[in-house]
Design a protein around this motif. Structure first.
Motif, short mmCIF file in Angstrom:
data_model
loop_
_atom_site.label_atom_id
_atom_site.label_comp_id
_atom_site.label_asym_id
_atom_site.label_seq_id
_atom_site.Cartn_x
_atom_site.Cartn_y
_atom_site.Cartn_z
N VAL A 409 0.83 -1.21 0.00
CA VAL A 409 0.00 0.00 0.00
C VAL A 409 0.86 1.26 0.00
O VAL A 409 0.46 2.29 -0.57
CB VAL A 409 -1.01 0.02 1.17
CG1 VAL A 409 -1.98 -1.14 1.07
CG2 VAL A 409 -0.32 0.07 2.53
N GLU A 412 1.75 1.80 -3.52
CA GLU A 412 0.57 2.30 -4.23
C GLU A 412 0.30 3.76 -3.90
O GLU A 412 -0.07 4.55 -4.79
CB GLU A 412 -0.64 1.44 -3.87
CG GLU A 412 -0.59 0.03 -4.44
CD GLU A 412 -1.67 -0.89 -3.87
OE1 GLU A 412 -2.46 -0.40 -3.03
OE2 GLU A 412 -1.72 -2.06 -4.26
N LYS A 417 -1.89 5.44 -6.73
CA LYS A 417 -2.87 4.45 -7.15
C LYS A 417 -3.87 4.08 -6.07
O LYS A 417 -4.77 3.27 -6.31
CB LYS A 417 -2.14 3.18 -7.63
CG LYS A 417 -1.30 3.39 -8.88
CD LYS A 417 -0.62 2.09 -9.31
CE LYS A 417 0.18 2.29 -10.59
NZ LYS A 417 0.87 1.04 -11.02
N THR A 418 -3.75 4.65 -4.90
CA THR A 418 -4.71 4.39 -3.83
C THR A 418 -4.75 5.59 -2.90
O THR A 418 -3.92 6.51 -3.01
CB THR A 418 -4.32 3.12 -3.05
OG1 THR A 418 -5.42 2.73 -2.20
CG2 THR A 418 -3.09 3.34 -2.18
N LYS A 419 -5.72 5.59 -2.01
CA LYS A 419 -5.87 6.65 -1.01
C LYS A 419 -5.55 6.09 0.36
O LYS A 419 -5.58 4.88 0.59
CB LYS A 419 -7.31 7.20 -1.03
CG LYS A 419 -7.74 7.76 -2.37
CD LYS A 419 -6.96 9.02 -2.74
CE LYS A 419 -7.48 9.64 -4.04
NZ LYS A 419 -6.68 10.84 -4.43
N ASP A 422 -8.17 3.71 1.89
CA ASP A 422 -8.14 2.35 1.34
C ASP A 422 -6.92 1.58 1.82
O ASP A 422 -6.99 0.37 2.09
CB ASP A 422 -8.16 2.40 -0.18
CG ASP A 422 -9.47 2.95 -0.73
OD1 ASP A 422 -10.51 2.77 -0.06
OD2 ASP A 422 -9.46 3.56 -1.81
N ALA A 423 -5.80 2.27 1.92
CA ALA A 423 -4.57 1.62 2.38
C ALA A 423 -4.72 1.10 3.80
O ALA A 423 -4.37 -0.06 4.09
CB ALA A 423 -3.40 2.61 2.30
N LYS A 426 -7.04 -1.93 4.04
CA LYS A 426 -6.39 -3.18 3.65
C LYS A 426 -5.52 -3.71 4.78
O LYS A 426 -5.47 -4.92 5.04
CB LYS A 426 -5.55 -2.96 2.40
CG LYS A 426 -6.35 -2.76 1.12
CD LYS A 426 -5.43 -2.55 -0.08
CE LYS A 426 -6.22 -2.35 -1.35
NZ LYS A 426 -5.33 -2.11 -2.53
#
Length: 433
Positions: A409, A412, A417-419, A422-423, A426
């Protein structure tokens, strides 16, 4: 499954242990004479041992293997070293298949596939509890070495995570002293950038490097506010998403947004990161003190480099640091040379061996005597170890799932590629497995 009651090292225990570590003195005795067969003529038959480790173990192992060869000429020990990510998969596979090396790298605690608890609970690590040095393990460190009261891993001491910095680069930018608050840290980075120097080298292509900035900040953003966070997280009363982990991730990305990293961190390796700081192209790298010798080897002069704690708070008295047991080694429980492998670890448990290993990787020795030394570069961390230090985060995680998710993450996030939401989600999902 690891007994979580054993794994729940209290922060108070850790602080008491770390406060006393610098003054601790314990003599360790050991026997390196397991039963051996004899060859013709009554001489001991030669024993061939094999060790597989990671790069930052090479310097101490080279030195101590040579010393052991003098003490036990009948034993030959071959060593090989691989990147952390390869070891986590290849050696773990060999262990499961029954063809593991006699001795191999083991990570403290419970947070990776090659961690002490993960391997020991599978019955793949030899019990070292009958060795004298195990009786000197500080109380607060026992969960890193032990499961169900038995010791399965050897480590020479503890290391810290902080900023490895180039003194000449700081001087070129007119920086007279390391920063002590987050605001000062950002100001230092800004001065370095204006002087044409990359403030922070980040080798995020090497997965394990991705975690270190988070680890450097989380003690201040999480544990300074709630020292019992790990216990609450284990009990389901706290999470990554609803904690100071969010602040640490935001601070991580702030460094990127302000242009304080090298171009394309996800395409930069640990080796390139090391070279950038050693040559002064970059001023700093957030790293574990165990790799400080690698930076020094790459520098024109070892004295050009030192370390300081990363200040993750705007008040200096709220800055905490990560300090954890350094990567160690264990003996394969089912190895054909298990007795001789354990004898080598017993040799490593001598105070002289502990001192030599710790010195080679700039660590704080597990136990100390009059001959023990602490690298000047980590002296600035010692005041924090009294009551403002926490173990490396993964050493308290309940499984080996969280760490690789954390690696991924962060990459990413750096790639856009992610916020953060979201990280952290996960990571929470991996923690719950």
């Amino acid at each position: 499954m690891t007994d979580l009651r054993e794994a729940r090292m209290s922060r108070a225990q850790f602080f008491r242990m770390m406060g006393g570590l610098a003054a601790a003195a314990a003599a360790t005795a050991c026997s390196t004479k397991p039963e051996a067969t004899t060859a013709q003529g009554g001489r001991p038959a030669a024993t061939q041992l094999r060790f597989v480790g990671v790069a930052d173990q090479k310097a101490p192992m080279d030195e101590l293997v040579a010393a052991y060869k003098q003490a036990k000429p009948s034993v030959s020990l071959s060593t090989s070293f691989a990147p952390t990510d390869q070891v986590q998969t290849s050696v773990r596979t060999q262990l499961g298949a029954g063809n593991a090396p006699d001795l191999h790298v083991v990570y403290p605690g419970n947070g990776s596939a090659m961690s002490m608890s993960q391997i020991a609970k599978a019955g793949l690590l030899a019990d070292l509890s009958d060795q004298a040095w195990t009786q000197t393990i500080p109380t607060g460190f026992k969960p890193a070495f032990q499961m169900d009261g038995k010791t399965y891993m050897y480590s020479a001491g503890s290391s810290v995570i902080g900023a490895v910095y180039n003194k000449k680069a700081f001087a070129k930018a007119g920086i007279e002293a390391p920063p002590t608050t987050w605001t000062e840290f950002l100001s230092v980075c800004d001065k370095l950038k204006k002087a044409g120097i990359t403030p922070i080298a980040l080798g995020a292509q090497t997965p394990w490097v991705t975690q270190l900035i988070t680890y450097a900040l989380v003690p201040s953003t999480v544990y300074a506010k709630d020292p019992t966070f790990d216990d609450k997280q284990l009990a389901g009363q706290a999470s990554f998403a609803q904690s100071g982990w969010r602040d640490a991730m935001e601070m991580y990305l702030e460094l990127q947004k302000r242009g304080f990293f090298n171009d394309n961190p996800n395409g930069t390796t640990f080796e390139q990161q090391t070279s950038m700081v050693a040559t002064g192209k970059a001023a700093m790298a957030i790293q574990v003190s165990a790799v400080l010798p690698d930076f020094r080897k790459a520098a024109a002069s070892p004295d050009d480099l030192s370390m300081f704690p990363v200040p993750g708070a705007d008040s200096a008295d709220q800055v905490w640091i990560p300090a954890g047991v350094v990567v160690g080694l264990g003996a394969a429980a089912k190895g054909k040379n298990a007795a001789e492998a354990k004898a080598f670890i017993d040799f490593l448990g001598k105070q002289e061996s502990i001192n030599r290993w710790a010195k080679a990787i700039s660590a704080i020795p597990l136990t100390q005597d009059a001959s023990s030394t602490i690298d000047p570069a980590v002296q600035s961390f010692l005041p924090f170890t009294k009551d403002r230090a926490v173990p490396f985060m993964d050493q308290r995680w309940p499984n080996a799932e969280v760490q690789p998710v954390h690696f991924a993450v962060v990459q990413e996030l750096l790639a856009g590629k992610t916020k953060i939401d979201d990280a952290l989600k996960k990571m929470d999902e991996a923690y719950a497995k």
